[in-house]
Design a protein around this motif. Sequence first.
Motif, PDB file in Angstrom:
ATOM      1  N   LYS A   1      31.362  45.702  36.564  1.00  0.00           N
ATOM      2  CA  LYS A   1      32.721  45.946  37.057  1.00  0.00           C
ATOM      3  C   LYS A   1      32.684  46.398  38.516  1.00  0.00           C
ATOM      4  O   LYS A   1      33.581  46.085  39.292  1.00  0.00           O
ATOM      5  CB  LYS A   1      33.410  47.004  36.196  1.00  0.00           C
ATOM      6  CG  LYS A   1      33.815  46.479  34.824  1.00  0.00           C
ATOM      7  CD  LYS A   1      34.562  47.544  34.042  1.00  0.00           C
ATOM      8  CE  LYS A   1      35.012  46.984  32.698  1.00  0.00           C
ATOM      9  NZ  LYS A   1      35.489  48.014  31.802  1.00  0.00           N
TER      10      LYS A   1
ATOM     11  N   TYR B   1      32.763  43.517  40.907  1.00  0.00           N
ATOM     12  CA  TYR B   1      34.100  42.958  41.146  1.00  0.00           C
ATOM     13  C   TYR B   1      34.900  43.856  42.089  1.00  0.00           C
ATOM     14  O   TYR B   1      35.617  43.372  42.955  1.00  0.00           O
ATOM     15  CB  TYR B   1      34.850  42.771  39.816  1.00  0.00           C
ATOM     16  CG  TYR B   1      34.335  41.572  39.061  1.00  0.00           C
ATOM     17  CD1 TYR B   1      34.815  40.300  39.348  1.00  0.00           C
ATOM     18  CD2 TYR B   1      33.345  41.699  38.097  1.00  0.00           C
ATOM     19  CE1 TYR B   1      34.323  39.183  38.679  1.00  0.00           C
ATOM     20  CE2 TYR B   1      32.847  40.599  37.421  1.00  0.00           C
ATOM     21  CZ  TYR B   1      33.347  39.339  37.723  1.00  0.00           C
ATOM     22  OH  TYR B   1      32.853  38.247  37.072  1.00  0.00           O
ATOM     23  N   GLU B   2      34.753  45.170  41.885  1.00  0.00           N
ATOM     24  CA  GLU B   2      35.542  46.107  42.698  1.00  0.00           C
ATOM     25  C   GLU B   2      35.194  46.016  44.178  1.00  0.00           C
ATOM     26  O   GLU B   2      35.955  46.463  45.029  1.00  0.00           O
ATOM     27  CB  GLU B   2      35.344  47.533  42.179  1.00  0.00           C
ATOM     28  CG  GLU B   2      36.168  47.792  40.921  1.00  0.00           C
ATOM     29  CD  GLU B   2      35.604  48.921  40.056  1.00  0.00           C
ATOM     30  OE1 GLU B   2      36.012  49.004  38.892  1.00  0.00           O
ATOM     31  OE2 GLU B   2      34.740  49.681  40.567  1.00  0.00           O
TER      32      GLU B   2
ATOM     33  N   THR C   1      40.897  41.631  46.586  1.00  0.00           N
ATOM     34  CA  THR C   1      41.571  41.094  45.391  1.00  0.00           C
ATOM     35  C   THR C   1      41.951  39.617  45.555  1.00  0.00           C
ATOM     36  O   THR C   1      42.205  38.933  44.577  1.00  0.00           O
ATOM     37  CB  THR C   1      42.839  41.910  45.024  1.00  0.00           C
ATOM     38  OG1 THR C   1      43.571  42.118  46.208  1.00  0.00           O
ATOM     39  CG2 THR C   1      42.506  43.209  44.356  1.00  0.00           C
TER      40      THR C   1
ATOM     41  N   PRO D   1      37.947  32.698  43.309  1.00  0.00           N
ATOM     42  CA  PRO D   1      37.207  32.867  42.042  1.00  0.00           C
ATOM     43  C   PRO D   1      35.820  32.218  42.042  1.00  0.00           C
ATOM     44  O   PRO D   1      34.917  32.707  41.364  1.00  0.00           O
ATOM     45  CB  PRO D   1      38.104  32.193  41.009  1.00  0.00           C
ATOM     46  CG  PRO D   1      39.451  32.131  41.606  1.00  0.00           C
ATOM     47  CD  PRO D   1      39.294  32.130  43.088  1.00  0.00           C
TER      48      PRO D   1
ATOM     49  N   MET E   1      33.426  34.645  43.705  1.00  0.00           N
ATOM     50  CA  MET E   1      33.148  35.786  42.820  1.00  0.00           C
ATOM     51  C   MET E   1      32.219  35.356  41.689  1.00  0.00           C
ATOM     52  O   MET E   1      31.286  36.075  41.337  1.00  0.00           O
ATOM     53  CB  MET E   1      34.463  36.332  42.232  1.00  0.00           C
ATOM     54  CG  MET E   1      35.259  37.140  43.209  1.00  0.00           C
ATOM     55  SD  MET E   1      36.485  38.173  42.362  1.00  0.00           S
ATOM     56  CE  MET E   1      37.841  37.054  42.232  1.00  0.00           C
TER      57      MET E   1
ATOM     58  N   ALA F   1      28.616  36.807  40.794  1.00  0.00           N
ATOM     59  CA  ALA F   1      28.416  37.470  39.499  1.00  0.00           C
ATOM     60  C   ALA F   1      27.248  36.835  38.738  1.00  0.00           C
ATOM     61  O   ALA F   1      26.427  37.542  38.143  1.00  0.00           O
ATOM     62  CB  ALA F   1      29.696  37.394  38.674  1.00  0.00           C
TER      63      ALA F   1
ATOM     64  N   LEU G   1      32.859  36.455  32.743  1.00  0.00           N
ATOM     65  CA  LEU G   1      32.835  36.653  34.203  1.00  0.00           C
ATOM     66  C   LEU G   1      34.040  35.998  34.874  1.00  0.00           C
ATOM     67  O   LEU G   1      34.648  36.578  35.770  1.00  0.00           O
ATOM     68  CB  LEU G   1      31.537  36.070  34.791  1.00  0.00           C
ATOM     69  CG  LEU G   1      30.232  36.739  34.340  1.00  0.00           C
ATOM     70  CD1 LEU G   1      29.026  36.006  34.937  1.00  0.00           C
ATOM     71  CD2 LEU G   1      30.199  38.212  34.743  1.00  0.00           C
TER      72      LEU G   1
ATOM     73  N   TRP H   1      37.176  38.013  34.020  1.00  0.00           N
ATOM     74  CA  TRP H   1      37.200  39.292  34.740  1.00  0.00           C
ATOM     75  C   TRP H   1      37.562  39.076  36.215  1.00  0.00           C
ATOM     76  O   TRP H   1      38.282  39.874  36.806  1.00  0.00           O
ATOM     77  CB  TRP H   1      35.847  40.004  34.604  1.00  0.00           C
ATOM     78  CG  TRP H   1      35.714  40.724  33.291  1.00  0.00           C
ATOM     79  CD1 TRP H   1      36.461  40.522  32.164  1.00  0.00           C
ATOM     80  CD2 TRP H   1      34.772  41.754  32.975  1.00  0.00           C
ATOM     81  NE1 TRP H   1      36.035  41.366  31.167  1.00  0.00           N
ATOM     82  CE2 TRP H   1      35.002  42.131  31.629  1.00  0.00           C
ATOM     83  CE3 TRP H   1      33.758  42.394  33.675  1.00  0.00           C
ATOM     84  CZ2 TRP H   1      34.259  43.119  30.993  1.00  0.00           C
ATOM     85  CZ3 TRP H   1      33.006  43.381  33.048  1.00  0.00           C
ATOM     86  CH2 TRP H   1      33.263  43.733  31.713  1.00  0.00           C
ATOM     87  N   GLY H   2      37.052  38.019  36.795  1.00  0.00           N
ATOM     88  CA  GLY H   2      37.387  37.709  38.190  1.00  0.00           C
ATOM     89  C   GLY H   2      38.892  37.485  38.325  1.00  0.00           C
ATOM     90  O   GLY H   2      39.537  37.967  39.262  1.00  0.00           O
TER      91      GLY H   2
ATOM     92  N   TYR I   1      40.761  40.773  37.838  1.00  0.00           N
ATOM     93  CA  TYR I   1      40.584  41.629  39.016  1.00  0.00           C
ATOM     94  C   TYR I   1      41.565  41.227  40.123  1.00  0.00           C
ATOM     95  O   TYR I   1      42.200  42.080  40.742  1.00  0.00           O
ATOM     96  CB  TYR I   1      39.130  41.544  39.518  1.00  0.00           C
ATOM     97  CG  TYR I   1      38.937  42.363  40.767  1.00  0.00           C
ATOM     98  CD1 TYR I   1      38.972  43.753  40.714  1.00  0.00           C
ATOM     99  CD2 TYR I   1      38.790  41.739  42.008  1.00  0.00           C
ATOM    100  CE1 TYR I   1      38.854  44.518  41.865  1.00  0.00           C
ATOM    101  CE2 TYR I   1      38.672  42.496  43.161  1.00  0.00           C
ATOM    102  CZ  TYR I   1      38.706  43.881  43.087  1.00  0.00           C
ATOM    103  OH  TYR I   1      38.598  44.630  44.230  1.00  0.00           O
TER     104      TYR I   1
ATOM    105  N   PHE J   1      40.496  44.572  32.682  1.00  0.00           N
ATOM    106  CA  PHE J   1      39.634  43.527  32.130  1.00  0.00           C
ATOM    107  C   PHE J   1      39.771  43.520  30.613  1.00  0.00           C
ATOM    108  O   PHE J   1      39.850  44.570  29.985  1.00  0.00           O
ATOM    109  CB  PHE J   1      38.161  43.803  32.478  1.00  0.00           C
ATOM    110  CG  PHE J   1      37.861  43.783  33.953  1.00  0.00           C
ATOM    111  CD1 PHE J   1      38.699  43.138  34.850  1.00  0.00           C
ATOM    112  CD2 PHE J   1      36.724  44.393  34.455  1.00  0.00           C
ATOM    113  CE1 PHE J   1      38.420  43.104  36.214  1.00  0.00           C
ATOM    114  CE2 PHE J   1      36.430  44.369  35.811  1.00  0.00           C
ATOM    115  CZ  PHE J   1      37.287  43.729  36.695  1.00  0.00           C
TER     116      PHE J   1
END
Length: 427
Positions: free
Chosen positions: A117, A120-121, A125, A129, A132, A136, A170, A173-174, A177, A183
């Motif tokens: 996590k 992602y942070e 934002t 994708p 990311m 990931a 993944l 979650w992307g 986010y 999530f």
Amino acid sequence: MDEAVLKIGDREISLPVIVGTEGEVAIDTNKLRGQTGIVTHDKGFANTAEALSSVTFLDGEKGILRYRGYPIEQIADSASFLEVSYLCLYGELPTSAQYEEFVDDINHHTLVREDMKHLYEAFPTDAHPMQMLASAVSALATFYPDALDPTDEKAIDISAKRLIAKMITLVAWGYKYGLSQPFQYPRNDLDYTSNFLHMMFSYPTEGYQVDPVISKALDVLLNLHADHEQNCSTSTVRMVGSSQANLFSSVASGIHALSGPLHGGANQQVVVMLDEIIKGGGDVEQFIAKAKDKDDPFRLMGFGHRVYKNFDPRARIIKSYAGDVLDKLGKDDPMLDVAKQLEEVALSDEYFAERKLYPNVDFYSGIIYKAMGFPVDLFTVLFAIGRLPGWIAQWKEMRFDPTTRIGRPRQIYVGEAERKFISMDQR
Ligand code: ACO
């Protein structure tokens, strides 16, 4: 036909000929440079068969696509995506016991470490994708140092399953986010594709019912993308893996290759283009004229393919699905109408006929993804989920081929001949 003779000046060199299962013929130039000092020059590897592969057969002239011998028309709709993944990875369709075990394995690897996590942070934002996802997947390797040895069959198998299982988590979650939403965790009671839809579109505060029509259509779309022999991203995965880089790093490189607008990024570009046509009043002819204009870099997105020169069999299957899915979802999308018009005009135009430019898989997939509720910048990521079993199967094939050598093409140097350095004050 077991040898070819190459004549250069007054020298004649005989080269072995390789014939594939389906009669494809290749001149084996492996010893050419060693024997003569001469190399071959082949832009975009368009005439080069680097791999002897048994994963996918495709015939671009006849519009044939088969995974491990099975025609795409027979399996796209009849087998689940995990069944097709098994077929790609292990070479045979699973028995029901093998399938059950495989599904169970995948289900039990869908969770991603909580520390991920933080990764992602660290992204803005509005990060794309695909960027990311590639980061990931690359980061996954840091969590599993025990299973990175590219020569250990068991380690590869567990990495392959981890990758397929975690890919959907993944991606979801992307997406979450980017929306600043919590999530969602995977649910092992759902099938692979429904689980993905659940993590994408559900909220912790509400119940969520996966629509079986959407889940089935997405499963078919993933199947259609499962492998496509030596395309840009797959060749990248094999090339990176040839240095004995681990599977996660190799697949992350493939994701980057897929992100380009001439490859996986095209499905996103198709929707952008169709949107532009609609906003501009629906003048299809104007876009056709732009695509034909040599002074205009614009290309008709979703048209043309390096290999398919008559039709793309995947596009045919998708086209029939596009109407069905939109009907079932009760959506009347003007994009589908414009797409059909564009296809009709282009197919009757001499420019496209002469160059054998036909709608490819991306032409209709974007319209379906949009109807399913996926945002446009997620389309290429969906392609990546679908292509993953192919990347892994091809990587494994390369890895266990005893003749594999590190990928290292040659070049013909055409720069300056040797010259003398001039110090800065003299230039
Ligand atoms: N629109 C207009 N003209 C085109 C198009 C197009 N979409 N595609 C090719 N052409 C023209 C080229 O300008 C060229 O014309 P010329 O001979 O007069 O110079 C001729 O057709 C051949 O094109 P190439 O670029 O040499 O073909 P190549 O095999 O290298 O490229 C590619 C194939 C990249 C797919 C190309 O057709 C293209 O850019 N299409 C649009 C992007 C797209 O849809 N990509 C998805 C591919 S499928 C996939 O990755 C899943």
